[in-house]
Write a protein that holds these residues in place. Structure first.
Motif, PDB file in Angstrom:
ATOM      1  N   LEU A 121       0.828  -1.208   0.000  1.00  0.00           N
ATOM      2  CA  LEU A 121       0.000   0.000   0.000  1.00  0.00           C
ATOM      3  C   LEU A 121       0.861   1.257   0.000  1.00  0.00           C
ATOM      4  N   SER A 365      -2.745 -10.680   3.102  1.00  0.00           N
ATOM      5  CA  SER A 365      -2.628 -11.213   1.746  1.00  0.00           C
ATOM      6  C   SER A 365      -2.418 -12.722   1.742  1.00  0.00           C
ATOM      7  N   LEU A 372      -7.068  -3.289   0.386  1.00  0.00           N
ATOM      8  CA  LEU A 372      -6.984  -1.933  -0.142  1.00  0.00           C
ATOM      9  C   LEU A 372      -6.878  -0.903   0.981  1.00  0.00           C
ATOM     10  N   PHE A 373      -6.804  -1.350   2.219  1.00  0.00           N
ATOM     11  CA  PHE A 373      -6.778  -0.440   3.355  1.00  0.00           C
ATOM     12  C   PHE A 373      -6.041  -1.123   4.498  1.00  0.00           C
TER      13      PHE A 373
END
Length: 624
Positions: A121, A365, A372-373
């Motif tokens: 990210l 993951s 996404l956060f």
């Protein structure tokens, strides 16, 4: 400007500790604590300096030093002071561990630590280090702030002074929040505004709600028990505070703040009922208000939308209409599961202070698509356990549990006065709401919680109880947590730990898409890790220096120079290497480098060199 403000407030805090008596210093601290975070966001520049910590830490530390020099004994309970100081020692070592693990010792040794991305990210080690230092500062604030408030309370009219300062600061913050809602001020960061939530002058909307949940019952209790003030005037002040608080709570969208207020109201009402079972009025009034509010929310709030967006009423309605517990809890179970994984894998050291949001994407993951956060563990106990290890968690609980026992006594005691009863109620509610968030990460919340502790009817610990404490368990627990955190850093000596997010380090995430090529700025030094079957490297670099000078590129393989290439301005130059050892490291050094402020159009002070126009041997799937 930000550095000047930070240093100026730090100097002011130290000076205030030297010249002001405890009750005056504590009053100043309570008045400005809800306001300084918003002032930090009003400063020019993209940063958000911790101005409240800048003032508060020197102030409370200076007051503690002044007290020790005068020979006055600390008013803190012995167990809380001892176990709390031990936890702070583990947290300090954990912060150092977190910083080093973010950068990795390999990257530091190779001179490639800016930027050092720690997850997919694009979160950097520099951000992780800043967060670790800030969180350590908040933890370091707790004990001396509680001591300062205790000393201030012991002065003549000290309790009235503290509560008056709290009311003044809260009323000013609520007024600023109302002005922001009316469009007269802009205090909240854009990211929160995009979620339909406002923070007013507080750190963020969650801090706003929790701080309100801590302060409002104390202010109302002070008004209800006021002496020498007209009843009508006190009722008018209470009504004004309640109206502004309702508006602020709705604007913040903080469900945790609402939970804290509900729990505090129920605990305080039950305590009043136990004190005088014949007077059901206060308890019934609280129950009726809460019941009607719950009915209105269930009956009339819209069920559409996301529970993460909008004000409090909209979020509550969306939560009730959510189809899963995960959606209802705003993904908290996902973070809890990852926190348990961290504790299971690193029970003694944890992942390092403030490190959980940075390791969560990689952990998450493993069980599905990349997130996404990211966020903290959204549970105070899991947060401490995941970041400081089980020794840190045990030390923190040992410091907090005696205070919770006193909070229970204050809330449900028969002879307790109104303000100490309210303090006990809000502390109990704060502890329960901590299972849904790590609220002590906010300096304002930490100060308000310390004030609530200071308002409890505390008594000195019995000497016999102090003598009965284990003499060896405490140092063993501290040493195990500190040693485990430091030993965890040793793994960062290995090169592989620096390549968690891909085969490159020393490349910035600023991307250009031209001619269907993935292009990114390269730092003054970049390192490429070769795959297990990769024996060649085919790169394409471009010089876009605004001053027209060429850049000399030196490529080294496992520390041995192999190629020197001069890249003129505006040209794509191939850089091909063959016969490379599989799994080795290719290091690229650039001379000279520059800061492309005019190219990026931003206040970018990072030292950058060339653009990586293409890495033909890297799979496109690894591109961000």
């Amino acid at each position: 400007m930000e550095i000047a403000a930070f240093l100026g407030l730090a100097l002011a805090g130290g000076l205030a500790a030297r010249v002001l008596e405890p009750e005056r210093l504590a009053a100043v601290l309570l008045v400005i604590s809800p306001l300084l975070p918003g002032a930090a966001r009003a400063l020019p520049g993209p940063g958000d300096p911790p101005l409240l910590l800048a003032f508060a830490l020197p102030a409370v530390a200076g007051a503690a030093i002044r007290r020790m020099r005068s020979g006055v004994a600390s008013p803190l309970p012995h167990r809380t002071a001892t176990w709390g100081a031990a936890f702070l020692a583990v947290a300090a070592v954990s912060a150092v561990s977190s910083i080093l693990r973010g950068y990795t010792l390999f990257a530091l040794r190779e001179g490639v630590f800016r930027p050092a991305f720690v997850n997919g990210l694009w979160m950097t080690a520099a951000e992780r280090a800043a967060d670790a230092v800030k969180l350590l500062g908040v933890f370091a604030l707790l004990l001396p702030a509680t001591e300062l408030f205790l000393r201030a309370r012991s002065a003549r009219d000290g309790e009235r002074t503290l509560l008056g300062a709290l009311a003044a600061g809260l009323l000013a913050a609520l007024s600023f929040a109302a002005l922001e809602r009316a469009g007269a001020l802009a205090l909240t960061e854009t990211d929160w505004l995009n979620l339909g939530r406002r923070a007013g002058p507080f750190e963020d909307p969650n801090a706003f709600g929790i701080a309100l949940g801590l302060a409002l019952p104390l202010v109302l209790a002070a008004l209800a028990s006021g002496v020498g003030t007209a009843r009508v005037r006190r009722a008018s002040a209470a009504g004004l505070v309640l109206v502004l608080s309702a508006i602020a709570l709705e604007t913040s969208g903080s469900r945790s703040g609402l939970l804290l207020l509900v729990l505090g109201a129920l605990a305080g009402g039950a305590g009043l009922l136990r004190q005088n079972p014949r007077r059901l009025g206060p308890f019934l009034a609280i129950a009726v208000v809460l019941g009607l509010s719950a009915f209105a929310v269930i009956r009339y709030t819209p069920r559409d939308g996301s529970a993460s967006f909008g004000g409090l009423v909209k979020r509550l309605g969306a939560s009730l209409g959510s189809g899963s517990f995960n959606a209802l809890a705003s993904n908290r179970p996902v973070f809890w599961r990852a926190a348990f994984d961290v504790i299971r894998e690193e029970p003694l050291s944890g992942c390092g202070l403030a490190g959980f949001p940075y390791v969560f994407p990689e952990r998450s993951s493993r069980n599905g698509p990349p997130p996404l956060f990211t966020d903290n563990a959204t549970n105070a106990l899991l947060d401490v356990g995941a970041e400081c290890g089980l020794p840190g968690l045990l030390l923190a609980l040992a410091a907090v549990v005696p205070l919770l026992v006193r909070a229970l006594d204050a809330c449900f005691g028969r002879a307790t006065e109104l303000v100490p009863r309210a303090a006990g109620a809000v502390l109990l509610g704060f502890f329960v709401s901590g299972f849904l968030g790590s609220h002590l990460r906010f300096p304002t919340v930490a100060l308000f919680a310390a004030l609530a502790v200071a308002l409890l009817p505390l008594e000195a610990d019995p000497v016999a109880a102090e003598a009965a404490e284990p003499r060896r368990f405490l140092p063993v627990l501290v040493a195990s947590g500190a040693l485990a955190s430091l030993l965890a850093v040793l793994t960062t000596l290995e090169a592989r730990t620096a390549f968690r997010t891909g085969p490159w380090i020393g490349i910035h995430p600023w991307e250009i898409h031209a001619e269907n090529r993935w292009q990114r700025w390269m730092d003054a030094r970049a390192i490429r890790q070769l795959g297990p079957r990769e024996t060649s490297l085919d790169l394409l670099v471009r010089n876009e220096r605004p001053d027209g000078r060429p850049v000399l590129v030196t490529a080294s393989v496992n520390g041995v120079p192999r190629v020197r290439l001069s890249v003129p301005v505006g040209a794509h130059e191939p850089l091909a290497l063959s016969g490379l050892p599989a799994g080795g490291l290719v290091r690229l050094d650039f001379d000279p480098v520059f800061r492309p402020r005019r190219l990026t159009g931003a206040n970018d002070d990072r030292t950058l060199s060339l653009i990586l126009a293409n890495d033909a041997t890297e799979k496109r799937a690894s591109a961000p």
